[in-house]
Design a protein around this motif. Structure first.
Motif, PDB file in Angstrom:
ATOM      1  N   VAL A 290       0.836  -1.203   0.000  1.00  0.00           N
ATOM      2  CA  VAL A 290       0.000   0.000   0.000  1.00  0.00           C
ATOM      3  C   VAL A 290       0.869   1.251   0.000  1.00  0.00           C
ATOM      4  CG1 VAL A 290      -1.738   1.311   1.291  1.00  0.00           C
ATOM      5  CG2 VAL A 290      -1.915  -1.183   1.141  1.00  0.00           C
ATOM      6  N   VAL A 291       1.939   1.256   0.809  1.00  0.00           N
ATOM      7  CA  VAL A 291       2.830   2.416   0.861  1.00  0.00           C
ATOM      8  C   VAL A 291       3.528   2.611  -0.483  1.00  0.00           C
ATOM      9  CG1 VAL A 291       4.863   3.399   1.981  1.00  0.00           C
ATOM     10  CG2 VAL A 291       3.163   2.175   3.350  1.00  0.00           C
ATOM     11  N   VAL A 292       3.979   1.534  -1.105  1.00  0.00           N
ATOM     12  CA  VAL A 292       4.629   1.636  -2.414  1.00  0.00           C
ATOM     13  C   VAL A 292       3.632   2.111  -3.469  1.00  0.00           C
ATOM     14  CG1 VAL A 292       5.735   0.324  -4.265  1.00  0.00           C
ATOM     15  CG2 VAL A 292       6.397  -0.077  -1.894  1.00  0.00           C
ATOM     16  N   LEU A 293       2.379   1.689  -3.356  1.00  0.00           N
ATOM     17  CA  LEU A 293       1.345   2.175  -4.275  1.00  0.00           C
ATOM     18  C   LEU A 293       1.220   3.690  -4.163  1.00  0.00           C
ATOM     19  CD1 LEU A 293      -0.975   1.631  -6.264  1.00  0.00           C
ATOM     20  CD2 LEU A 293      -2.478   1.336  -4.276  1.00  0.00           C
ATOM     21  N   ALA A 294       1.286   4.211  -2.939  1.00  0.00           N
ATOM     22  CA  ALA A 294       1.229   5.660  -2.748  1.00  0.00           C
ATOM     23  C   ALA A 294       2.385   6.354  -3.457  1.00  0.00           C
ATOM     24  CB  ALA A 294       1.238   5.989  -1.254  1.00  0.00           C
ATOM     25  N   VAL A 295       3.563   5.768  -3.375  1.00  0.00           N
ATOM     26  CA  VAL A 295       4.729   6.338  -4.054  1.00  0.00           C
ATOM     27  C   VAL A 295       4.544   6.284  -5.565  1.00  0.00           C
ATOM     28  CG1 VAL A 295       7.201   6.066  -4.459  1.00  0.00           C
ATOM     29  CG2 VAL A 295       6.283   5.780  -2.152  1.00  0.00           C
ATOM     30  N   ARG A 296       4.038   5.158  -6.031  1.00  0.00           N
ATOM     31  CA  ARG A 296       3.915   4.939  -7.475  1.00  0.00           C
ATOM     32  C   ARG A 296       2.882   5.866  -8.110  1.00  0.00           C
ATOM     33  NH1 ARG A 296       2.626  -0.532  -7.656  1.00  0.00           N
ATOM     34  NH2 ARG A 296       0.474  -0.164  -8.315  1.00  0.00           N
ATOM     35  N   VAL A 297       1.706   5.977  -7.506  1.00  0.00           N
ATOM     36  CA  VAL A 297       0.626   6.746  -8.131  1.00  0.00           C
ATOM     37  C   VAL A 297       0.809   8.249  -7.962  1.00  0.00           C
ATOM     38  CG1 VAL A 297      -1.012   4.864  -7.812  1.00  0.00           C
ATOM     39  CG2 VAL A 297      -0.867   6.656  -6.071  1.00  0.00           C
ATOM     40  N   ASN A 298       1.719   8.642  -7.078  1.00  0.00           N
ATOM     41  CA  ASN A 298       1.935  10.076  -6.871  1.00  0.00           C
ATOM     42  C   ASN A 298       3.157  10.606  -7.604  1.00  0.00           C
ATOM     43  OD1 ASN A 298      -0.115  11.277  -4.839  1.00  0.00           O
ATOM     44  ND2 ASN A 298       0.398   9.279  -3.960  1.00  0.00           N
ATOM     45  N   GLY A 299       3.586   9.907  -8.635  1.00  0.00           N
ATOM     46  CA  GLY A 299       4.595  10.474  -9.523  1.00  0.00           C
ATOM     47  C   GLY A 299       5.798   9.616  -9.812  1.00  0.00           C
ATOM     48  N   LEU A 300       6.209   8.746  -8.878  1.00  0.00           N
ATOM     49  CA  LEU A 300       7.423   7.977  -9.112  1.00  0.00           C
ATOM     50  C   LEU A 300       7.246   7.007 -10.276  1.00  0.00           C
ATOM     51  CD1 LEU A 300      10.310   7.390  -8.241  1.00  0.00           C
ATOM     52  CD2 LEU A 300       9.421   5.654  -6.672  1.00  0.00           C
ATOM     53  N   GLY A 301       6.062   6.441 -10.387  1.00  0.00           N
ATOM     54  CA  GLY A 301       5.808   5.505 -11.480  1.00  0.00           C
ATOM     55  C   GLY A 301       6.045   6.139 -12.842  1.00  0.00           C
ATOM     56  N   ASP A 302       5.614   7.400 -13.008  1.00  0.00           N
ATOM     57  CA  ASP A 302       5.817   8.096 -14.284  1.00  0.00           C
ATOM     58  C   ASP A 302       7.295   8.341 -14.539  1.00  0.00           C
ATOM     59  OD1 ASP A 302       3.073   8.172 -14.670  1.00  0.00           O
ATOM     60  OD2 ASP A 302       2.858  10.134 -13.710  1.00  0.00           O
ATOM     61  N   HIS A 303       8.037   8.712 -13.498  1.00  0.00           N
ATOM     62  CA  HIS A 303       9.476   8.937 -13.662  1.00  0.00           C
ATOM     63  C   HIS A 303      10.188   7.644 -14.040  1.00  0.00           C
ATOM     64  CE1 HIS A 303       9.456  13.087 -12.392  1.00  0.00           C
ATOM     65  NE2 HIS A 303       8.869  12.790 -11.237  1.00  0.00           N
ATOM     66  N   ILE A 304       9.768   6.553 -13.427  1.00  0.00           N
ATOM     67  CA  ILE A 304      10.395   5.259 -13.727  1.00  0.00           C
ATOM     68  C   ILE A 304      10.152   4.874 -15.180  1.00  0.00           C
ATOM     69  CG2 ILE A 304      10.298   2.788 -13.236  1.00  0.00           C
ATOM     70  CD1 ILE A 304      11.801   4.418 -11.151  1.00  0.00           C
ATOM     71  N   GLU A 305       8.948   5.109 -15.666  1.00  0.00           N
ATOM     72  CA  GLU A 305       8.632   4.756 -17.055  1.00  0.00           C
ATOM     73  C   GLU A 305       9.506   5.507 -18.042  1.00  0.00           C
ATOM     74  OE1 GLU A 305       4.569   4.830 -18.192  1.00  0.00           O
ATOM     75  OE2 GLU A 305       3.886   3.634 -16.478  1.00  0.00           O
ATOM     76  N   THR A 306       9.851   6.749 -17.710  1.00  0.00           N
ATOM     77  CA  THR A 306      10.720   7.509 -18.616  1.00  0.00           C
ATOM     78  C   THR A 306      12.159   6.998 -18.604  1.00  0.00           C
ATOM     79  OG1 THR A 306      11.250   9.155 -16.907  1.00  0.00           O
ATOM     80  CG2 THR A 306       9.299   9.558 -18.267  1.00  0.00           C
ATOM     81  N   LEU A 307      12.563   6.354 -17.520  1.00  0.00           N
ATOM     82  CA  LEU A 307      13.930   5.844 -17.414  1.00  0.00           C
ATOM     83  C   LEU A 307      14.089   4.452 -18.016  1.00  0.00           C
ATOM     84  CD1 LEU A 307      14.806   6.954 -13.756  1.00  0.00           C
ATOM     85  CD2 LEU A 307      15.619   7.995 -15.885  1.00  0.00           C
ATOM     86  N   LEU A 308      13.021   3.681 -18.040  1.00  0.00           N
ATOM     87  CA  LEU A 308      13.116   2.301 -18.513  1.00  0.00           C
ATOM     88  C   LEU A 308      13.284   2.238 -20.022  1.00  0.00           C
ATOM     89  CD1 LEU A 308      10.455   0.447 -16.345  1.00  0.00           C
ATOM     90  CD2 LEU A 308      12.840  -0.257 -16.637  1.00  0.00           C
TER      91      LEU A 308
END
Length: 417
Positions: A290-308
């Motif tokens: 749940v905590v990681v979901l909070a990190v992911r949906v609040n912006g980190l997921g988008d940053h990761i997608e640009t790096l992959l």
């Protein structure tokens, strides 16, 4: 995203330090509730994440009980006796035997079994043989991480990736067999050079009491019933998965089959089985999700997608693995997996490369995986704490070369498939 990252950092920091021996869930559960209460995650999103993780966590509980009951049947004592006989008191031969035992244990019973159950046995075997324990105890830690590549059931990260990959159990194992072998071979060769002084030193008498109280002499007769149950359980993972049977059910049935004789003979109590399932750690994993979901949906997921990387060529696979390894050491391998999987779910090649990164990468630092932290505590308890400088130097040599070997083998396998 900053608030979510602070929550994640607090949870992981607590898990690393574990003040007063409190379970990891002590911080994770309140952090997950706070993430929902503050609006970082919607209640529906949190429930959905927990439902998605539930089969994986159920498997974790079952495999912990399976490993515990196998140990009570004498499987690890017998394995230690085999390692001792194979090593014949010679450090290099003993290291080869430890590598084999740790690789198989990790693949079949998961990395936790290697760290918690096999490491003390190997420690005692090295003491009895009169050789230094360092190469052999380090081997248990490194292979608990890197040798967990083979099967979906070898690591929680594997189960998460397996669910997202769409592969069959056999298909997953077929693609990961070559990377698994390549990584183990690279690790073994590096250990030969890194610990050359220890491995060249002839054995002499060692104070076994100082190194731990685990008996080095295991049973000479194989625990056939337990080994048969483990073999059937492993076959069940592969054979029943195409029919939609979750690995947790198979592991649970295997654990029951091993537990019944022990309960009947009063060698264990029912409460021990519940304790060994580690409900607190299961709660930690669900709350961490749940905590990681909070990190992911609040912006980190988008940053990761640009790096992959976007393509599963050799450079793309290597880039994905390196990024995953870096995140595993920054966030811990389980959160890193949860963050990365949505971005690579549509590309099995990139997904498996990420898996190589989050499994091999944690050998670089103590914080890379919870298993490494647990291994460190085990050595501390035996007055044989690893030197941080040595740990980091070994990781700095093994991780880059292991990633390169594992990814290259994966790339070759994908092109041959």
């Amino acid at each position: 995203m900053i608030i979510a990252l602070i929550l994640l950092g607090a949870v992981l920091g607590f898990a690393v330090v574990r003040p007063r021996g409190l379970p990891e869930a002590t911080a994770a559960v309140p952090a997950a509730l706070l993430a929902v209460a503050s609006g970082l995650v919607t209640p529906a999103g949190a429930v959905g994440e927990i439902r998605e993780l539930a089969p994986t966590v159920a498997f974790l509980a079952a495999i912990l009980v399976l490993a515990f009951t196998a140990e009570r049947h004498g499987v690890f004592g017998y394995l230690g006796a085999l390692v001792a006989r194979s090593g014949r008191g010679r450090p290099r031969r003993l290291l080869g035997a430890v590598f084999g035992a740790a690789a198989v244990t990790t693949a079949v019973l998961s990395l936790d079994a290697t760290v918690v159950l096999l490491t003390p046995v190997v420690f005692a075997v090295a003491a009895r043989a009169g050789v230094g324990h360092r190469p052999h105890s380090y081997a248990c830690n490194h292979l608990a991480n890197s040798a967990s590549l083979l099967l979906p059931v070898s690591n929680l990260t594997n189960l998460l990736a397996f669910t997202a990959s769409g592969l069959t159990f056999a298909g997953f194992a077929a693609l990961m067999a070559a990377p698994w072998l390549a990584v183990i071979l690279v690790e073994f060769l590096i250990f030969q050079f890194f610990f050359a002084t220890d491995l060249a030193r002839p054995g002499d008498a060692t104070d076994l009491a100082r190194l731990g109280n685990t008996a080095a002499d295991g049973p000479t007769v194989a625990p056939r019933y337990a080994l048969a149950v483990l073999a059937v359980t492993l076959a069940g993972f592969a054979g029943l998965q195409p029919f939609g049977v979750e690995p947790a059910w198979v592991a649970g049935l295997g654990a029951i089959a091993l537990a019944v004789p022990l309960l009947k003979n009063r060698e264990i109590r029912p409460g021990e089985l519940i304790a060994r399932a580690d409900p607190a750690f299961c709660a930690f994993v669900l709350s961490l999700g749940v905590v990681v979901l909070a990190v992911r949906v609040n912006g980190l997921g988008d940053h990761i997608e640009t790096l992959l990387p976007q393509h599963a060529d050799l450079l793309g696979l290597l880039g994905a693995a390196v990024l995953a390894a870096v995140l595993a050491n920054l966030l811990n391998n389980l959160p890193a997996t949860l963050v990365l999987l949505p971005a690579v779910a549509d590309s099995p090649g990139l997904l498996l490369a990420v898996l190589i990164g989050v499994n091999v990468g944690p050998n670089l630092t103590y914080a890379g995986s919870l298993a490494t932290l647990l291994w460190r505590r085990i050595l501390h308890a035996r007055d044989a704490a690893p030197r941080t400088s040595e740990f980091l130097k070994l990781g700095a040599v093994t991780v880059p070369l292991s990633l390169l070997a594992g990814v290259t083998a994966l790339w070759a396998g994908l092109h041959l498939a």
